[in-house]
Design an enzyme around this catalytic site. Structure first.
Site, PDB file in Angstrom:
ATOM      1  N   ARG A  23      -7.934  39.530 -17.792  1.00  0.00           N
ATOM      2  CA  ARG A  23      -8.468  38.700 -16.727  1.00  0.00           C
ATOM      3  C   ARG A  23      -9.986  38.878 -16.593  1.00  0.00           C
ATOM      4  O   ARG A  23     -10.585  39.718 -17.250  1.00  0.00           O
ATOM      5  CB  ARG A  23      -7.739  38.972 -15.401  1.00  0.00           C
ATOM      6  CG  ARG A  23      -7.684  40.397 -14.952  1.00  0.00           C
ATOM      7  CD  ARG A  23      -8.910  40.861 -14.253  1.00  0.00           C
ATOM      8  NE  ARG A  23      -9.244  39.957 -13.140  1.00  0.00           N
ATOM      9  CZ  ARG A  23     -10.466  39.768 -12.659  1.00  0.00           C
ATOM     10  NH1 ARG A  23     -11.486  40.402 -13.197  1.00  0.00           N
ATOM     11  NH2 ARG A  23     -10.678  38.972 -11.648  1.00  0.00           N
ATOM     12  N   GLU A  54       6.239  44.382  -4.263  1.00  0.00           N
ATOM     13  CA  GLU A  54       6.566  43.911  -5.605  1.00  0.00           C
ATOM     14  C   GLU A  54       8.048  43.602  -5.777  1.00  0.00           C
ATOM     15  O   GLU A  54       8.421  42.735  -6.582  1.00  0.00           O
ATOM     16  CB  GLU A  54       6.122  44.942  -6.656  1.00  0.00           C
ATOM     17  CG  GLU A  54       4.607  45.106  -6.773  1.00  0.00           C
ATOM     18  CD  GLU A  54       4.006  45.956  -5.666  1.00  0.00           C
ATOM     19  OE1 GLU A  54       4.762  46.661  -4.965  1.00  0.00           O
ATOM     20  OE2 GLU A  54       2.774  45.906  -5.485  1.00  0.00           O
ATOM     21  N   PHE A 106       2.900  48.053 -11.720  1.00  0.00           N
ATOM     22  CA  PHE A 106       3.819  47.785 -10.605  1.00  0.00           C
ATOM     23  C   PHE A 106       5.003  46.942 -11.066  1.00  0.00           C
ATOM     24  O   PHE A 106       6.138  47.149 -10.614  1.00  0.00           O
ATOM     25  CB  PHE A 106       3.075  47.111  -9.462  1.00  0.00           C
ATOM     26  CG  PHE A 106       1.858  47.879  -9.006  1.00  0.00           C
ATOM     27  CD1 PHE A 106       1.926  49.259  -8.860  1.00  0.00           C
ATOM     28  CD2 PHE A 106       0.658  47.244  -8.749  1.00  0.00           C
ATOM     29  CE1 PHE A 106       0.803  49.983  -8.456  1.00  0.00           C
ATOM     30  CE2 PHE A 106      -0.463  47.955  -8.344  1.00  0.00           C
ATOM     31  CZ  PHE A 106      -0.394  49.330  -8.197  1.00  0.00           C
TER      32      PHE A 106
END
Lengths: 331, 303
Positions: A184, A76, A101
């Site tokens: 999502r 990340e 993250f």
């Protein structure tokens, strides 16, 4: 053959679980399709992910524009450093990972490489707030609290597929960095029933009401609208103000709605610390309204693992819990 | 097939003496500029700047394409200073390159100066990134190299980092990413001065074997004396030769030049002083430093 019937057992929600109600109208992967559409119109748009393309709907973009998609691996810090570097060359990156993250693991890279130089990097965070049953490792219950202190960063908490579809091109077109709390998979489609358009930086009154005013963001606007319908059956008239942009916050619209005798309630899919409630509270105090505001939010604690409906009920985000809380407040 | 460093080195002619002299002269001026800035503050990262001056001179006087009067020229090569505290050396190099006026160097670290103590892109022309939080530079460099390649740019990206930054996991995330994406347009330069904030690198967090680490991450790796201008130029020439062989210069293995340098290089008074991350230099010593630097340079230049 057994004829015993048992109540269906609620299972721990997978990472890809939808929070849509059974039978609810949904739209598949609205972010991925909206990004493809925006990229067709603007060749500067590129997509990146950190080994979570399939789980952030970035795979839709990757399939449509393989040469403009960059897999950065489960790294990340690299994801956001590289997104900054790409923006420095004139591209408009959308970089996706889970909110936990982005917020917890790569903060320094977002802050110094993206926000300080005010680059047009769009951070796409999956599983915001309580949208997974995997427990604290995946539940970004404090992402907005972390990000609100970052100068230059625009924070968007969309309600549904309509918000996401309309937000994506606006995020690409706006200067400076943005953070989108991604919904999502099969995302509920709710706001098409209202006279509504997403405008970056604007709050919108979705419905009027004389007794109570809800100020909500994210998926809690969907719950607020459902709760308003349910409260109507109790003869309680509820207004709903949707504030998809958390920062910069549309204080003018919200304060105008709060400056009445109605019960004021904030609703957010986020800890009560540092999110929508405190954003509203600070606006109220700064304006000297002296108005009481009731928060509906996640508690300031690490949450349990389990099935999403169970957890939303447990922590007060369900429609039933909202209705009960409002009725109790009204006495 | 990949060329080993030995084969490549044999295939490339040694740098011409005139070229080496030109870069050494640039390094000499960069060192003087760094002393000028150090004296303004009475302290600072002078030791690092002196140690890295040859690397910076090789980059700015020999390698980089840039336009001094147009620091944002699209076709420029990008030089990313990851170690923000080396800004004193970078400003000196920018002055040598004509991007920052020499007269402005004396504002170093002062209020409202364009030359803050820790380098920031938003303050200084020619400063591509805001370093300082260590381990960022190579991640940004990866994105720049990807972005430039996507846009069919011939520009290269050179990232300057320090051996201390090898402690940071993000550096290795970026190292893997650069290899995965075959960023032939990316070169990293690691200043191995064996010194970190809390002491010698091998007492803080052991980074050796550094060469093997970079090789195993898939980089074309060369280790040179970072205070030997001829060796630095040869290393860059080897990279250029490999890129020419590869044909498509923007793809292929990324390259790293591991540069062993000496803190305070060029000024014996500082070379022999107890090594410190933040070197204290007495008021009367600045002139001695300058004299030693000049004497040393003229002694070898005339040889």
């Amino acid at each position: 053959m057994s004829t015993v019937t048992t109540k269906p057992k609620l299972k721990t929600s997978a990472m890809i679980a939808s929070f849509a109600d059974p039978g609810q109208k949904t739209t598949s992967a609205p972010f991925g399709h909206a990004l493809v559409k925006a990229a067709e119109a603007d060749s500067r748009i590129v997509g990146l992910t950190a080994d979570l393309g399939k789980y952030t709907d970035m795979h839709i973009f990757a399939k449509a524009f393989p040469e403009r998609f960059f897999q950065m691996g489960m790294a990340e810090q690299l994801l956001f450093g590289a997104a900054a570097g790409m923006a420095e060359t004139g591209l408009i990156p959308f970089a996706s990972t889970y909110s936990v993250f982005a917020a917890r693991r790569a903060y320094d890279f977002l802050c110094l490489d993206i926000a300080e130089p005010n680059l047009n990097v769009n951070i796409i965070g999956g599983l915001p707030g309580l949208t997974t049953g995997y427990g604290p490792s995946h539940q970004a219950t404090e992402d907005m609290a972390i990000f609100r202190g970052m100068p230059n960063l625009t924070i968007v908490d969309p309600c549904d597929s309509v918000d996401i579809e309309q937000a994506v091109p606006q995020l690409a077109a706006s200067d400076g960095p943005t953070y989108l709390r991604l919904l999502r998979g099969n995302v509920p489609t709710v706001l098409d029933e209202y006279d509504y358009k997403f405008e970056l930086g604007k709050a919108k009154v979705l419905r009027g009401g004389n007794d109570v005013v809800f100020v909500s963001s994210g998926l809690m606007t969907m719950r607020a609208l459902q709760a308003a319908d349910a409260l109507a059956k109790h003869n309680v008239d509820v207004a709903v103000v949707h504030t998809p942009t958390i920062k910069p916050f549309d204080s003018a619209t919200v304060l105008a709605e709060l400056n009445t005798d109605r019960l004021a309630v904030t609703l957010e899919n986020h800890t009560v610390v540092g999110g929508l409630f405190e954003t509203v509270a600070s606006a109220v105090v700064t304006a000297g309204l002296g108005k009481r505001v009731v928060p509906i939010a996640l508690p300031d604690q690490f949450l349990d693992a389990g099935a999403l409906p169970t957890l939303h009920e447990r922590y007060g985000l369900s429609v039933d819990r909202i209705v009960a809380k409002v009725l109790a407040e009204l006495g | 097939m990949t060329l080993s460093s030995v084969e490549t080195a044999a295939a490339v002619a040694a740098p011409e003496p005139e070229r080496i002299d030109r870069i050494r002269a640039a390094a000499y001026r960069i060192r003087h500029y760094a002393l000028t800035m150090g004296e303004v503050q009475g302290q600072g990262y002078v030791g690092q700047a002196l140690g890295a001056a040859d690397m910076l001179a090789a980059v700015y006087a020999d390698q980089l394409s840039y336009r001094a009067d147009d620091p944002h020229w699209e076709g420029r090569d990008r030089f990313l200073l990851s170690t923000g505290h080396y800004a004193i050396g970078h400003y000196a190099a920018l002055a040598e390159a004509g991007i920052v006026p020499v007269a402005e160097l004396e504002t170093y670290g002062s209020d409202d100066s364009r030359l803050p103590m820790s380098g920031m892109s938003t303050y200084t022309p020619g400063m591509e990134i805001s370093g300082g939080s260590l381990g960022h530079g190579l991640t940004i460099a990866v994105g720049m190299a990807l972005g430039l390649r996507l846009q069919s740019s011939a520009s290269r990206v050179i990232n300057f980092l320090s051996d201390g930054e090898l402690d940071e996991g993000s550096t290795w995330e970026a190292a893997m990413g650069a290899h995965h994406h075959q960023l032939g347009n990316l070169t990293a330069m690691v200043d191995i001065n064996a010194l970190q904030a809390d002491g010698a690198t091998d007492t803080v967090l052991r980074t050796e074997p550094v060469t093997e680490k970079w090789e195993s991450f898939g980089w074309y790796t060369q280790r040179v004396d970072g205070n030997d201008v001829g060796a630095l130029l040869a290393a860059f020439d080897n990279i250029a030769a490999r890129r020419a062989v590869a044909g498509t210069s923007a793809s292929g293995q990324p390259s790293v030049i591991l540069c062993d340098t000496k803190v305070g290089r060029g000024v014996p008074l500082l070379e022999t002083r107890e090594k410190a991350h933040f070197m204290r230099i007495e008021e009367h010593e600045w002139q001695i430093c300058r004299e030693q630097l000049t004497a040393g340079y003229e002694g070898t230049a005339s040889a």
